[in-house]
Write a protein that holds these residues in place. Sequence first.
Motif, PDB file in Angstrom:
ATOM      1  N   LEU A 100      15.305  16.675  58.224  1.00  0.00           N
ATOM      2  CA  LEU A 100      16.120  17.315  59.674  1.00  0.00           C
ATOM      3  C   LEU A 100      16.962  17.095  60.254  1.00  0.00           C
ATOM      4  O   LEU A 100      18.259  17.220  61.436  1.00  0.00           O
ATOM      5  CB  LEU A 100      15.417  18.355  60.466  1.00  0.00           C
ATOM      6  CG  LEU A 100      14.455  18.720  60.902  1.00  0.00           C
ATOM      7  CD1 LEU A 100      13.346  18.504  61.950  1.00  0.00           C
ATOM      8  CD2 LEU A 100      14.421  19.890  60.247  1.00  0.00           C
ATOM      9  N   VAL A 131      14.064  27.140  59.217  1.00  0.00           N
ATOM     10  CA  VAL A 131      12.905  25.926  58.979  1.00  0.00           C
ATOM     11  C   VAL A 131      11.601  26.067  59.312  1.00  0.00           C
ATOM     12  O   VAL A 131      11.463  26.649  59.993  1.00  0.00           O
ATOM     13  CB  VAL A 131      13.157  25.438  60.600  1.00  0.00           C
ATOM     14  CG1 VAL A 131      12.236  23.632  60.679  1.00  0.00           C
ATOM     15  CG2 VAL A 131      14.506  24.785  60.902  1.00  0.00           C
ATOM     16  N   VAL A 161      11.193  29.761  62.864  1.00  0.00           N
ATOM     17  CA  VAL A 161      10.225  28.331  62.780  1.00  0.00           C
ATOM     18  C   VAL A 161       9.073  28.894  62.238  1.00  0.00           C
ATOM     19  O   VAL A 161       8.731  29.196  63.551  1.00  0.00           O
ATOM     20  CB  VAL A 161      10.385  27.330  63.902  1.00  0.00           C
ATOM     21  CG1 VAL A 161       9.910  26.291  63.488  1.00  0.00           C
ATOM     22  CG2 VAL A 161      12.463  27.172  64.208  1.00  0.00           C
TER      23      VAL A 161
END
Length: 934
Positions: A100, A131, A161
């Motif tokens: 990341l 993500v 996410v």
Amino acid sequence: MTSPVPAWVVHRPVLVPAAQSACLGRDVELRTMRTMLAKAAAGRSAIVTMTGELGVGKSVLLEATAELARTMGFAVAVGHGARLETHLDGGVIRQLADDLDGEGVDLRPDRVSSLEAFYRLVRQAAEKRPVLIIVDDIHVTDIWSMRSMAYIRRRIIDQPVLILLGSTTGHPPAREVSLQELTGCSAETVVLGGLDIHGVTDLLRANISAPVHADLAAACLEVTGGNAYLLQSMFGALRLHFGDEIGAVTPAEVRDLASADIGEQLRVRLRPLPGCVELVRAVAVLGDEATVDVVAAMSGVDYAQALRGIDALVRLRILCNSHTVSFQHPFVRNSVLRDLPVATRAADHARAARLLADADASDVEVAGHLLEARGIRVPWGLDVLRRAAREAAHHRRLELARDLLERALDEPLTPDERLAVQLELVHAEFLGDPGKGMARLREALAHADDVRSAVGQAVTMLLRSCTAHEARLALSIGLQVQSRLSSQEKDEFWELRAMCYLAAAGNDLGLALRASLFTDDLESEQPDDPRLRQLHSVIMSLGHALRGDSALEAVKHADEALAGERADVFMQPFVFTLSTCFLVDAPELSDKFRRMISSTEEPHDFHLRKGTAVSLAHGMDFLASGELIRAKTFLKWQMRLFEELDAVRDCPMAILCAARLTEVLVDLGRADEARDLLARSGFAGELPELFQHNLVLYSRGKLKLATDDPAGALADLLECGRRLEASAVDSPAVIPWRALAVRAHLAQGQREPAAVLAKEDHEMARQWGTPRALGTALLSVGLSADDEDAATRALLKATEFLSESTAKLTLAEAFFELGAQLRRRGQPERAIPHLRRAVEISAKCEAQPLIRLAGDELRACEPVTAEGTVHGLTKQETRVAGMAAQGLTNRQIAEALFLTRRTVELHLSGAYRKLGIAGRADLAEALGSHSGHE
């Protein structure tokens, strides 16, 4: 609040990643992952756990999901837990941070600021694009990384996410942190099972160049459960062992494949779990015979610890979750065994054999381990190997039988034992190839130094001979050994000839005729050995019975045979050469016979169990005496045992049981059950020309006669007679086929041939001389005679003879036929006492058809008492009162009229009231007076 969907997500094309080609058979799971990714991209965060057994393919699917996510525009962070890094706090979080772009971010463990720093890193990445966070093997992830994942879980619910966690089913998590504590109750779960048949087929095609046939794919699925890692290992084993011939591999060969690498990896992987390595090894060695107690003993692990270990192995899906202890996948078991050194594995199998033998496991189960324990001396296992070989030979598993006997020859054996095993090996070889069997026989006998030992082993083989095929081999052994005996070994020579005679007499026509050629020699020569003199008495009794020349002599010699010690001959099929004990009306002799054979020793014949012979003897004795229910109890129980052993078509004792049970069922009026028994046993059509099938022809003829098929009955009975005469056996003591054939002729209106047969039967019965035979023959004479007076005299004489015998049911039939004839001649008053006796005796025998027939004749003899008289008796009251007046008890009346005793009592009470009498004693006079008034 859900964030709006970025425009680049809506318009970006979804590509098919190349890595997904390695994820064959996972189309459904990939679609699920694509759906979850799309939801996350739309702002719906989620946490998903993907679980499955070791090697099922989680990592491959996680990698494919990561590549799919990248094609959809996700930022992907992947971390891998590792068993060796569980003590390195923060190791997995650092992997995720690197993906990341978190270089320089302070993620030092045990600092709250580090948790917040990791959360900010994820949030910042999610603000740019969706993500995907993947942690593979979360169960072995360090505790700080788990804490960090738990920290962000509640704080990203409004972010695009998706957290995807991979975990091995049943694996204990590091530091006892459960997966649910980490993910919370809202997590979704994807459970990976093994590949289905289509996935296995696709994987096969991708890994081997040969054509993939359906059987190969099915076998691979069967032994691996579709576990991807195991499949890949199996493909390697296939290529290693079969090379370019993979396309021709059979399912059986697939089931035997193994990979020592899998065994080693499992051994290393399980080492941290106390006792599990030892338990897995024990289960692998024990195989199908593994139970918790035996596994614990075999592994050397404390019982409580063994239970904990088995629990852990079940949760890991290495062992099945079932009452027995077995591997989830056979390929794993094979691989564990392959990982063991050969000598160690052999020693383990020897120990397993001992434990199973102590636990009363079957001979076949124990012998299977002895077979694998080559190089290990196990003298105690010799008898187990021999018994298991006999069972294998019976089931035509001849290769296994030969292997077991070859294994037995590896043990240190005495000369007697070695010759015995070699002859058993001859038997197994002979069943598959008679030529090879005879060649091996000659070789075995050529190396037998002690001829007396050879005699003993030949006698044992003759005792074990059951089917005609086996009898021929046993006779060959006996005859070859005989040829080696000298004139000084007279008793041994006689014993071999006697045993050959017994084995041959009960088999096919050719053998029976050969046996009859030297009957006179056997009877005339008296052995010196007391044991053989007992056998001589058996031969003498049998000879008189087969010839039918003298019951007195047969009884005398049978008594002599039964006066000695129990001999092996009394446990074999030809023990029933003395079944004439049941037919000569000598209860004391039949009792002695049953006591003689009620041994607890194992019989020689594979089809028999302890007590089989005595149970059959009881059934035949009760049948001969007309106690049908007791006979059925013994015979039906034995029949079930023979059916379980699949012995009904081959074993003479089983055929005898089926035939006698058929007779009992017919006499009880259960024709449908008898017909089903014959059909189920394979006796409804043509029958081989073996002696025991004469009994089937007789019982089948009896069934057909009872079910209105006299032509079929006559055909069976005449064929039975033809076969008996052809084998020089024509005696009423053996099978009284003529008596039934007389009835079959008469049922078709053929009085003349019936009379001829009846006369022959009477002449033979006079020679034999027992009340049973004479009474049965006179019954036939009475039925077939033209002259009514002569017929009556013959029937009356039949009742007199049969009253002196134990043949209750035949006596009841004689009384019935006599009463019926007198009634037809217009003498009902003379008929009534005989019919009453017929009902009384047949009721005791519970022979329903005869009870019904005798009851009908009795009712035909009743005084005429019509309805509507001054006394107003109903027809049923008249019948009941008439039979009571003739002296029948309430039970006998109920049997004859198919009523309950309570109903009979009610009818009698009504009759007493209407006739104005006090009770049964006044019935005859009241009914007679009433008839006169009419």
